[in-house]
Design a protein around this motif. Structure first.
Motif, PDB file in Angstrom:
ATOM      1  N   LEU A   1      65.739  59.328  28.155  1.00  0.00           N
ATOM      2  CA  LEU A   1      65.836  60.324  29.223  1.00  0.00           C
ATOM      3  C   LEU A   1      66.578  61.500  28.634  1.00  0.00           C
ATOM      4  CD1 LEU A   1      66.830  58.533  32.483  1.00  0.00           C
ATOM      5  CD2 LEU A   1      65.637  60.696  32.404  1.00  0.00           C
TER       6      LEU A   1
ATOM      7  N   LYS B   1      61.132  59.634  37.317  1.00  0.00           N
ATOM      8  CA  LYS B   1      61.571  58.465  38.091  1.00  0.00           C
ATOM      9  C   LYS B   1      61.212  57.156  37.373  1.00  0.00           C
ATOM     10  CE  LYS B   1      59.487  59.762  41.875  1.00  0.00           C
ATOM     11  NZ  LYS B   1      58.987  61.054  41.374  1.00  0.00           N
TER      12      LYS B   1
ATOM     13  N   TYR C   1      62.106  68.409  21.997  1.00  0.00           N
ATOM     14  CA  TYR C   1      61.925  66.947  21.939  1.00  0.00           C
ATOM     15  C   TYR C   1      60.426  66.606  22.015  1.00  0.00           C
ATOM     16  CZ  TYR C   1      61.934  62.140  23.788  1.00  0.00           C
ATOM     17  OH  TYR C   1      61.688  60.817  24.010  1.00  0.00           O
TER      18      TYR C   1
ATOM     19  N   ARG D   1      55.809  68.973  29.457  1.00  0.00           N
ATOM     20  CA  ARG D   1      55.270  68.166  28.372  1.00  0.00           C
ATOM     21  C   ARG D   1      53.790  68.513  28.140  1.00  0.00           C
ATOM     22  NH1 ARG D   1      55.817  62.883  25.972  1.00  0.00           N
ATOM     23  NH2 ARG D   1      53.709  62.343  25.379  1.00  0.00           N
TER      24      ARG D   1
HETATM   25  N1  ATP Z   1      64.406  63.545  31.190  1.00  0.00           N
HETATM   26  C1  ATP Z   1      63.255  63.309  30.553  1.00  0.00           C
HETATM   27  N2  ATP Z   1      63.254  63.151  29.222  1.00  0.00           N
HETATM   28  C2  ATP Z   1      62.103  62.932  28.558  1.00  0.00           C
HETATM   29  N3  ATP Z   1      60.908  62.843  29.139  1.00  0.00           N
HETATM   30  C3  ATP Z   1      60.850  62.972  30.458  1.00  0.00           C
HETATM   31  C4  ATP Z   1      62.019  63.196  31.241  1.00  0.00           C
HETATM   32  N4  ATP Z   1      61.658  63.261  32.535  1.00  0.00           N
HETATM   33  C5  ATP Z   1      60.336  63.086  32.569  1.00  0.00           C
HETATM   34  N5  ATP Z   1      59.833  62.910  31.334  1.00  0.00           N
HETATM   35  C6  ATP Z   1      58.417  62.725  30.980  1.00  0.00           C
HETATM   36  O1  ATP Z   1      57.652  63.395  31.982  1.00  0.00           O
HETATM   37  C7  ATP Z   1      56.530  62.622  32.365  1.00  0.00           C
HETATM   38  C8  ATP Z   1      56.637  62.248  33.841  1.00  0.00           C
HETATM   39  O2  ATP Z   1      57.729  61.343  34.039  1.00  0.00           O
HETATM   40  P1  ATP Z   1      57.670  60.126  35.097  1.00  0.00           P
HETATM   41  O3  ATP Z   1      56.303  59.523  35.117  1.00  0.00           O
HETATM   42  O4  ATP Z   1      58.815  59.230  34.841  1.00  0.00           O
HETATM   43  O5  ATP Z   1      57.883  60.980  36.428  1.00  0.00           O
HETATM   44  P2  ATP Z   1      57.831  60.482  37.934  1.00  0.00           P
HETATM   45  O6  ATP Z   1      58.958  61.175  38.616  1.00  0.00           O
HETATM   46  O7  ATP Z   1      57.797  58.979  37.970  1.00  0.00           O
HETATM   47  O8  ATP Z   1      56.449  61.104  38.422  1.00  0.00           O
HETATM   48  P3  ATP Z   1      55.501  60.640  39.668  1.00  0.00           P
HETATM   49  O9  ATP Z   1      56.314  60.781  40.907  1.00  0.00           O
HETATM   50  O10 ATP Z   1      54.384  61.639  39.627  1.00  0.00           O
HETATM   51  O11 ATP Z   1      55.084  59.239  39.371  1.00  0.00           O
HETATM   52  C9  ATP Z   1      56.514  61.414  31.440  1.00  0.00           C
HETATM   53  O12 ATP Z   1      55.711  61.727  30.325  1.00  0.00           O
HETATM   54  C10 ATP Z   1      57.964  61.272  31.026  1.00  0.00           C
HETATM   55  O13 ATP Z   1      58.071  60.639  29.786  1.00  0.00           O
END
Ligand code: ATP
Length: 452
Positions: free
Chosen positions: A144, A178, A328, A365
């Motif tokens: 994260l 999340k 990153y 990303r």
């Molecule tokens: N703080 C962070 N550091 C590195 N990568 C991140 C970070 N936050 C999000 N990402 C990247 O962004 C993308 C979306 O993250 P994630 O699926 O965890 O979000 P989410 O909040 O669960 O989204 P959703 O509600 O649409 O399911 C992924 O590729 C994740 O690896």
């Protein structure tokens, strides 16, 4: 250790002027009057900043900077030149240089401002390098990333809650990480040797979600040809992550409440009670309390799920993390695709920091991934990032490209808009629905219309 700057110019007056400015900022300055001398200095030090004149007695400053390969060695260089035109400026930046300064200097303020910006860029590069090193030592494939106070607070809470084995609710906008938080909770818990099972409740119909969670006996319903264990079993000993929990139907909410209260469940079509030995982590894009108030979510279930609530902050509320996240992702994607794209020019970084990021980290990303895919190497400028139609640049559609007929124009606009929306949501229809404000089913219908 103070930063170190190399000034390469055969004009004594220029050298003295810059040296005074540099030392005035508490930095160490070395001075060289030729390429040969500069080479000797560079063999001995990795500079924070190089200020290089283009015309040197024994060579060209731009060639010298190319020779140093500043992009790879991550040194910041500014070219000082008497001949500037726009083409030069662009190629200057393409060579991995930070900036160029026209000579004679317009004003001392402009010179000082460039120095400050270049040094700030160097500090950002070094911070990203240190962070990268820390990640590679820690071996976290799914770290994260973030150093803003908001992310640091979240990480501290995650560390605190992870070992407790309580149910956790994660609230935050789409794309804020999340699922990463859920995985981190699992990694830092005693269950980390056991499975982590993630289920997107918004992606499955009610029946499919029910049979996927509970599992079923052969013949439990039409099409149930084999006895199949569900996710409650698959997550046994480990963690079950229910994403988009708010999309669960009222009937399934009631069923889940029983499982959570009784810590047991039955496969569909079976009377045998099984112990549910999993840690439950749920996530939602919309605060559950609002949904409860609107009568769309059971209050008793909300209380059960939110023993501990963690919030993932939107990217716009922690813009200081953007440069770090961008480099990153750049590193990660360069490695994945075997590319050498980058670094990001300061203008590009500033543009990233300014963008609205309605799709949060996922959208960031995605923007970086698109550049890495399209551009195998070299610096990334603001244009490279946002050249493609982008959600934030929707208004840039040229009117003359539109047909005059209203229905055709609307169709063309909608097709283009859907494409941008899906790109911003990284292909995730539920996320796209939330970002656009359309109901998921409505969005599906529109997508299908243009796929046919
Ligand atoms: N703080 C962070 N550091 C590195 N990568 C991140 C970070 N936050 C999000 N990402 C990247 O962004 C993308 C979306 O993250 P994630 O699926 O965890 O979000 P989410 O909040 O669960 O989204 P959703 O509600 O649409 O399911 C992924 O590729 C994740 O690896």
């Amino acid at each position: 250790m103070p930063g170190r700057v190399l000034i390469v110019d055969d004009d004594k007056h220029t050298c003295e002027l810059i040296e005074a400015m540099v030392t005035g900022q508490g930095l160490v300055a070395d001075v060289a009057s030729s390429v040969a001398e500069a080479r000797q200095h560079c063999a001995a030090h990795r500079y924070h900043l190089l200020m290089v004149d283009q015309r040197l007695p024994d060579g060209n400053g731009l060639d010298f900077v190319k020779e140093l390969d500043v992009s790879r060695t991550r040194q910041v260089a500014v070219l000082m030149t008497g001949f500037v035109d726009v083409r030069d400026a662009v190629s200057t930046i393409r060579e991995g240089l930070f900036d160029y300064l026209a000579k004679p200097f317009e004003s001392l303020d402009a010179l000082e401002a460039t120095l400050r910006r270049a040094l700030a860029y160097d500090a950002a590069l070094r911070e990203a390098d240190a962070f990268r090193q820390m990640l590679s030592q820690g071996g976290h494939a799914e770290a994260l990333v973030g150093q803003s106070p908001a992310i640091q607070r979240l990480l501290a809470k995650v560390a605190q809650v992870a070992p407790l084995d309580t149910t956790v609710l994660i609230e935050g906008e789409s794309g804020t990480g999340k699922e990463l938080v859920a995985r981190q909770l699992h990694r830092q818990s005693e269950r980390n040797e056991q499975p982590f099972v993630a289920v997107n409740c918004g992606a499955l119909t009610e029946e499919l979600l029910e049979s996927s969670l509970f599992g079923y006996e052969r013949g439990a319903f039409t099409g149930a040809e084999r006895t199949t264990p569900g996710f409650f079993e698959a997550a046994g000993g480990g963690t079950l992550f229910l994403d988009e929990i708010a999309d669960m139907s009222p009937r399934l909410q009631a069923a889940l409440l029983r499982v959570v209260e009784e810590r047991s469940f039955k496969r569909l079509g079976s009377q045998a009670l099984q112990r549910g030995d999993f840690r439950l982590i749920c996530a939602t894009n919309r605060p559950l309390s609002e949904l409860v108030a609107a009568g769309q979510f059971r209050e008793d279930l909300m209380w059960r799920l939110s023993v501990v609530t963690l919030e993932t902050p939107p990217l716009r509320d922690r813009r200081s993390d953007i440069p770090l996240l961008a480099s990153y992702f750049l590193d990660q994607l360069n490695q994945r695709y075997g590319r050498q794209t980058g670094p990001l020019t300061p203008e590009a970084l500033e543009a990233l920091e300014r963008a609205p990021w309605r799709g949060n980290v996922r959208e960031l990303r995605h923007v970086i991934e698109r550049v890495v895919a399209l551009q195998p190497l070299g610096s990334i400028t603001e244009r490279d990032l946002f050249e493609q139609p982008h959600v934030s640049a929707l208004s840039s559609a040229k009117p003359q490209e539109m047909p005059l007929d209203y229905a055709a124009a609307r169709q063309q606009f909608e097709a283009r808009w859907l494409k941008q929306l899906m790109e911003a949501a990284d292909g995730n229809v539920s996320a796209a629905a939330r970002m656009s404000g359309l109901a998921r089913q409505n969005l599906y219908t529109r997508l299908r219309r243009y796929q046919e």
